[in-house]
Enzyme design. Structure first.
Site, PDB file in Angstrom:
ATOM      1  N   LYS A  37       4.027  26.411 -24.360  1.00  0.00           N
ATOM      2  CA  LYS A  37       4.563  27.764 -24.461  1.00  0.00           C
ATOM      3  C   LYS A  37       4.326  28.294 -25.866  1.00  0.00           C
ATOM      4  O   LYS A  37       4.870  27.784 -26.835  1.00  0.00           O
ATOM      5  CB  LYS A  37       6.065  27.790 -24.177  1.00  0.00           C
ATOM      6  CG  LYS A  37       6.603  29.220 -24.132  1.00  0.00           C
ATOM      7  CD  LYS A  37       8.106  29.284 -24.105  1.00  0.00           C
ATOM      8  CE  LYS A  37       8.723  29.293 -25.481  1.00  0.00           C
ATOM      9  NZ  LYS A  37       8.426  30.481 -26.289  1.00  0.00           N
TER      10      LYS A  37
ATOM     11  N   GLU B  36       8.853  19.094 -35.445  1.00  0.00           N
ATOM     12  CA  GLU B  36       8.337  19.505 -36.755  1.00  0.00           C
ATOM     13  C   GLU B  36       9.112  20.752 -37.112  1.00  0.00           C
ATOM     14  O   GLU B  36       8.900  21.812 -36.536  1.00  0.00           O
ATOM     15  CB  GLU B  36       6.826  19.744 -36.634  1.00  0.00           C
ATOM     16  CG  GLU B  36       6.106  19.624 -37.950  1.00  0.00           C
ATOM     17  CD  GLU B  36       6.059  20.931 -38.686  1.00  0.00           C
ATOM     18  OE1 GLU B  36       7.011  21.182 -39.453  1.00  0.00           O
ATOM     19  OE2 GLU B  36       5.122  21.705 -38.481  1.00  0.00           O
TER      20      GLU B  36
ATOM     21  N   CYS C  25       6.386  26.466 -42.702  1.00  0.00           N
ATOM     22  CA  CYS C  25       7.457  25.475 -42.758  1.00  0.00           C
ATOM     23  C   CYS C  25       7.346  24.607 -44.000  1.00  0.00           C
ATOM     24  O   CYS C  25       8.348  24.184 -44.548  1.00  0.00           O
ATOM     25  CB  CYS C  25       7.452  24.618 -41.502  1.00  0.00           C
ATOM     26  SG  CYS C  25       5.831  23.951 -41.133  1.00  0.00           S
TER      27      CYS C  25
ATOM     28  N   GLU D  82      16.215  27.479 -45.859  1.00  0.00           N
ATOM     29  CA  GLU D  82      14.850  27.940 -45.666  1.00  0.00           C
ATOM     30  C   GLU D  82      14.858  29.462 -45.504  1.00  0.00           C
ATOM     31  O   GLU D  82      15.575  30.000 -44.660  1.00  0.00           O
ATOM     32  CB  GLU D  82      14.276  27.283 -44.409  1.00  0.00           C
ATOM     33  CG  GLU D  82      12.821  27.629 -44.175  1.00  0.00           C
ATOM     34  CD  GLU D  82      12.238  26.828 -43.009  1.00  0.00           C
ATOM     35  OE1 GLU D  82      12.931  26.635 -42.001  1.00  0.00           O
ATOM     36  OE2 GLU D  82      11.065  26.414 -43.123  1.00  0.00           O
TER      37      GLU D  82
END
Lengths: 791, 327
Positions: A190, A264, A298, A395
């Site tokens: 997806k 991840e 990331c 983050e």
């Protein structure tokens, strides 16, 4: 502007990439797309728009995948699996090669489409995303062919569900699909809701090259569609790249399902600059680290740590460099920073920034022109940040870097590791001694020395700590799509190792009374609660009392283990010597341990002897591997080496099986400590004396205090405390299916890695399996250190 | 705020007075080759100019060329042709089509050997195109020191407005910074009002750190320009070494307030190459370094390729090199 004016002011002017062919492609498809299931495109339905974030223009309508779509796709993938996995490696290699070739032939179309859909600069989609994706398929074509030679004891997992993010749509697809196909799996992928287009073009390529139907299925949609993938019981592996928050949800949902999982997730990667660095190059490194892909990366180097002696000059130079960045039309070839992927992302970044600045820090926003419309944010530096500021800890996923100074290498490491994340790190120093000293000390899956944001198919990528687990790329990445062949033969444990409830015969007193305590920090200690319980052996005879450890004892055990983390820095030779010594000392007392095993359960002396013999053999086996399970050196296609190091995970909590009370525990302890992990062990609940007797073996074998901690007591209760403890980096649990599930659910707090037996019969007596790499790979995580060189 | 603020050229006329040799500064220099290469590669992919922007940039490139003939077989006739090309570097019809006749595009200088100064002076009379003369036993630089000083003095006396000297590479390879400094300082003194370009011959300096240090010593000693190559070394100018040198120029400017010029030379033969160097200057140093007083190309065949590209800009058709008058 006319030529004469430009001759004076030397501006760059517009240089837009022509998007006509990409737009034609959208039109040819009626600007309406649906899923690619079982080799066919389904009819578009449940449509939602995908837009160009740079100007808000609607590019196409996309179908939101339903549960039925997923069911259909899984059915197709399942049906395709047998044939696909049975193909020869060469046959699969040819398909992967064809995919690589056909992406390459359409490279510019992919690049433009990616930029339209995501907002990233065309320079990046053209020079980074697409070439890296192509390289990934080429590289894995090779693995497809050599899989039997390279991984003889492994086989494909089955149907894999893959959910990818919007920041590198095609590249993340390649990272997921290439190794999965090479290993012989079939796939439901997806793409992200914001960026489905390149995956749909990819689906057309799969169709064009004649990839057998059902091998790759692409289902578009939002998070709900993703959850149908996660929950489908015929999907045997979930690979997810995205936020830590969603990663935790997936971990919780897949707990106890026996689905393989790789995550991840987020990061807050440190970028360290030492005073002996090439400063101007390090500044450029910062640009690559945080202003690549608008900072929506990331592994973005988002925490700048600069040695105090050069901090001021570095910040000054960085600001000057920032003013040279060009923010604007992503299709313009001279654009450095494009549009964020969605307006929601812009709002998120801005609100974090506002909140963080209230907590401190000095803001500098680059003096650059920003388009009035679209999702643009100026590159921003927040200097003089403190470690408690949310901009330092969380983050941001935008073009924002925070900076602070450090004094010494040790302080740099401490600040770098002061994070829940551990994805990547950049280290800048021209002193090779310093750089190579820092690299192993920083808890991150990828370390770039004098470089930033380097990727290659041959080099594993993935995180430590809450940045997730599993690797993508390289030899280590292939393991994420394979399972050991023996696992399919595991049977379900029928007899629960229930503790006898019978009242028993009183113990014969023919020896001096013994007190089995707990073993914490190298000392035998009494349990915190001050309780013990009777243990009944063969024929329900009372054979003694065992201490009942409680949550505080677990806390103390973990604390002792964390103090012993330096065990991982000891030489492998020393670790081997200590394991050998444990074996030697156990050998001295073979008979005694054998008698104890007989006393505790109804096993024959022959079987008891065998268990002790095998325990000695196992210690020997992992002593022998302590200095041999070493890493690899990868060869990415630049002038650099990448050192793939097998590093210990940290503190491992081990819940030994109830059966084989000595051998089961030793089989788990030995690989864990051989690889440098201090452990906290919960031994067999109803036959605990095998391990409480073992304290004396530990004490006489030079095991540093805190490396092995043993806490007896109620297994379900204690194992949950371990599983929930943030100071435990991995948990291994051998026991019931139900408790396995609870354990895995509990890991979400710090996303510790888990191995659970799920109520399956692992044969502790099988030396081939138990002395294989199986637990060694679980006792280690691969760190890839990129070392460019050249004078 | 404007993206590309045009920096004022006010202080660029301040000539480098020369500074004391600062060995501590040299010691701190670190150059990472892989990172430099990455940046050099990226500069070219991060920026481009199209259409009228490309035409304007290419015209600017011409104005930055030191049109050069430094061959053992040069003759007066050859130099006359060079001067003729300098006077009319682009075909008139192309300039008309681009509507830039009144920009009066001319190369920054011509660069020749000593024996041709007289011819060049005569040919270029009334044009304001300065003559640069290579001196100090170009290209090796290993003649007696007194001879080299005399060569500079004679060239200046004969009418050279710019002197391109070569350094002795051995001083760099052996770390004899003091010797290098003293020589360049003496050259500068000998050159008097003529501007001094110091050729490092980077292809023979082995490492980027050597190149950086040599750049800095030359600037400390009073160089007005630092230049990459004689064109005679095996490795000529490239973007990586240029990046190294340009960063030292920036360092020097940030510390002293003095702007030093940069001249890549040798092997720059395509319009695309020229633009790459210009992007490098603009990105690393700014627009001031896109003017002839701070940036030059040492080239000859480059002009022909630029002309060809300009023809394309003017007509929309691709030209051929033999349509452009020979350099």
């Amino acid at each position: 502007m006319n030529i004469k004016d430009i001759f004076i002011n030397l501006e760059y002017g517009p240089a837009p990439e022509d998007a006509k062919r990409a737009k034609d492609w959208l039109k040819e498809n009626g600007q309406k797309f649906s899923h690619f299931i079982n080799g066919e495109f389904t009819k578009p339905k449940n449509l939602f728009p995908t837009t160009n974030p740079a100007n808000g223009e609607e590019l196409a309508k996309i179908s939101n995948g339903t549960k039925e779509d997923i069911v259909l796709a899984v059915k197709g993938a399942k049906a395709a699996f047998n044939e696909w996995s049975a193909l020869s490696g060469f046959e699969r290699a040819k398909y992967l090669y064809a995919i690589a070739r056909n992406i390459q032939k359409n490279a510019r179309l992919f690049a433009v489409l990616e930029t339209l859909d995501n907002g990233k600069p065309i320079r990046e989609s053209r020079d980074a995303d697409i070439p890296l994706a192509i390289r990934h398929f080429y590289y894995h074509a090779g693995f497809a062919q050599h899989i039997d030679n390279k991984f003889p004891d492994y086989e494909p997992i089955g149907v894999c569900g893959q959910i990818i993010p919007w920041n590198f749509p095609l590249l993340m697809l390649a990272w997921k699909i290439a190794p999965a196909l090479a290993a012989g799996n079939t796939i439901i992928l997806k793409p992200a809701e914001f960026t489905p287009l390149s995956a749909l073009l990819f689906a057309q390529i799969c169709q064009e090259i004649g990839l057998p139907k059902g091998v790759v299925n692409i289902v578009t949609g939002d998070g709900t569609t993703g959850s149908f993938i996660v929950e489908h019981e015929d999907i045997k592996k979930i690979a997810f790249t995205g936020s830590t928050k969603v990663g935790k949800i997936i971990r919780e949902k897949t707990a106890g399902s026996n689905k393989a999982l790789s995550l991840e997730l987020g990061g807050k990667s440190p970028f360290l600059v030492f005073e002996n660095a090439d400063i101007d190059s390090a500044i450029e490194g910062v640009v690559d680290a945080i202003w690549f892909n608008q900072g929506e990366v990331c592994c973005a180097g988002s925490r700048l740590l600069v040695q105090e002696s050069i901090y001021d000059i570095f910040i000054k130079k960085l600001k000057a460099r920032m003013n040279k960045l060009r923010v604007g039309n992503p299709l313009d070839k001279s654009t450095d920073i494009g549009s964020l992927a969605d307006i929601s992302q812009v709002k998120r970044v801005q609100s974090m920034l506002a909140k963080g600045l209230k907590q401190g820090g000095t803001e500098f926003s680059a003096k650059v022109k920003i388009p009035n419309h679209g999702c643009f944010i100026a590159p921003t530096l927040i200097s003089d940040i403190s470690p408690s500021n949310l901009l330092f800890t969380e983050e941001i996923f935008g073009p924002i870097i925070v900076a602070m100074s450090f004094r010494t290498p040790n302080e740099a490491v401490a600040l770098a590791n002061n994070s829940i994340f551990g994805l990547a790190a950049s280290i800048w120093s021209e002193d090779i001694n310093l750089a190579l000293d820092m690299a192993p000390k920083i808890k991150a899956g990828v370390v770039w020395i004098n470089s930033a944001t380097q990727f290659d198919a041959s080099v594993g990528f993935g995180g430590y700590k809450q940045s997730g687990f599993g690797r993508e790329g390289g030899y280590e990445g292939m393991l994420a799509y394979l399972k050991p062949k023996f696992t399919k033969q595991l049977t379900i444990q029928t007899k629960e190792n229930k503790i006898s409830s019978k009242k028993s015969i009183l113990r014969k007193i023919d020896n001096i009374d013994k007190t089995a305590k707990l073993f914490i920090g190298g000392k035998q200690v009494r349990p915190d609660g001050g309780y013990c319980k009777n243990i009944y052996g063969a024929n329900d005879q009372l054979i003694g009392q065992i201490s009942i450890g409680n949550r505080k004892d677990i806390r103390n055990g973990v604390e002792a283990a964390r103090k012993a983390l330096d065990w991982g820095n000891k030489t492998t030779h020393l670790r081997a010597q200590i394991l050998y010594y444990l074996a030697e000392n156990l050998d001295y007392r073979k008979r005694e341990f054998s008698a104890r095993l007989c006393e505790m359960s109804n096993i024959s002396p022959i079987k008891a002897n065998k268990e002790v013999e095998l325990s000695i053999r196992r210690l020997f086996a992992f002593a022998g591997m302590a200095d041999k399970f070493d890493g690899k050196i990868h060869s990415p296609p630049i002038r650099a080496i990448a050192l793939a190091m097998n590093e210990p995970i940290g503190v491992i909590g081990i819940c030994a099986p109830n059966e084989a009370p000595l051998l089961g525990a030793i089989s788990l302890i030995a690989p864990a400590i051989a690889m440098g992990n201090p452990i906290v062990l919960i031994p067999s609940e109803d036959k605990p004396f095998a391990m409480s007797d073992f304290y004396q073996i530990i004490e006489t074998s030079d095991v540093p205090s805190g490396v092995i901690n043993i806490i007896t007591g109620e297994k379900n209760e204690l194992s949950m405390v371990l599983a929930e403890h943030d100071g435990v980096d991995a948990i291994w649990f051998a026991g019931s299916k139900e408790q396995s599930k609870q354990i895995e659910k509990a890991t979400i707090h710090n996303l510790k890695q888990s191995w659970v037996s799920n109520g399956l019969n692992y044969d502790w007596y099988d030396s081939k399996i138990m002395e294989s790499d199986y637990f060694l790979t679980k006792a280690t995580q691969v760190k890839n250190i990129w070392v460019p060189y050249g004078v | 705020m404007a993206l590309n603020m045009i920096e004022k050229n006010d202080d660029i006329l301040k000539r480098n007075p020369g500074f004391a040799l600062d060995i501590d500064w040299l010691k701190r220099i670190k150059m990472n080759r892989s990172a430099l290469e990455r940046r050099a590669k990226e500069i070219v992919t991060r920026r481009t100019v199209k259409k009228q922007y490309q035409a304007a940039w290419l015209l600017k490139a011409i104005s930055l060329i030191d049109l050069t003939s430094l061959n053992g077989d040069d003759t007066d006739g050859r130099i006359k042709r060079l001067c003729a090309k300098a006077k009319q570097p682009v075909r008139r019809d192309i300039l008309e089509k681009l509507r830039v006749e009144d920009l009066e595009i001319k190369p920054a200088a011509i660069c020749i050997y000593y024996p041709f100064i007289k011819t060049a002076l005569k040919e270029l009379e009334g044009t304001n195109i300065p003559i640069a003369v290579v001196s100090t036993a170009f290209p090796h630089g290993l003649a007696p020191f007194a001879t080299k000083l005399a060569e500079i003095e004679l060239s200046v006396k004969a009418g050279a407005k710019e002197i391109d000297i070569v350094i002795e590479r051995r001083f760099v390879l052996l770390g004899q910074w003091h010797e290098l400094y003293q020589q360049v300082k003496a050259y500068r003194k000998a050159a008097k009002e003529a501007h001094l370009k110091t050729i490092l011959a980077t292809g023979e300096l082995a490492t980027q750190e050597n190149i950086a240090k040599a750049s800095l010593v030359c600037m400390m000693a009073g160089a007005d320009f630092i230049k990459t190559s004689t064109g005679k070394e095996k490795t000529n100018a490239n973007l990586v070494t240029s990046l190294t040198m340009v960063r030292m120029i920036r360092d020097f400017y940030e510390r002293t307030g003095i702007k030093i010029g940069f001249k890549p030379a040798g092997g720059i033969s395509s319009a695309k190459d020229a633009l790459s160097y210009m992007f490098l200057m603009k990105e690393e140093l700014g627009n001031d370094w896109l003017e002839p007083n701070l940036f030059r190309f040492g080239a000859s065949s480059l002009l022909t390729d630029i002309e060809r590209q300009l023809e394309h800009c003017a007509t929309g058709r691709y030209g051929v090199d033999y349509y452009q008058p020979l350099v």
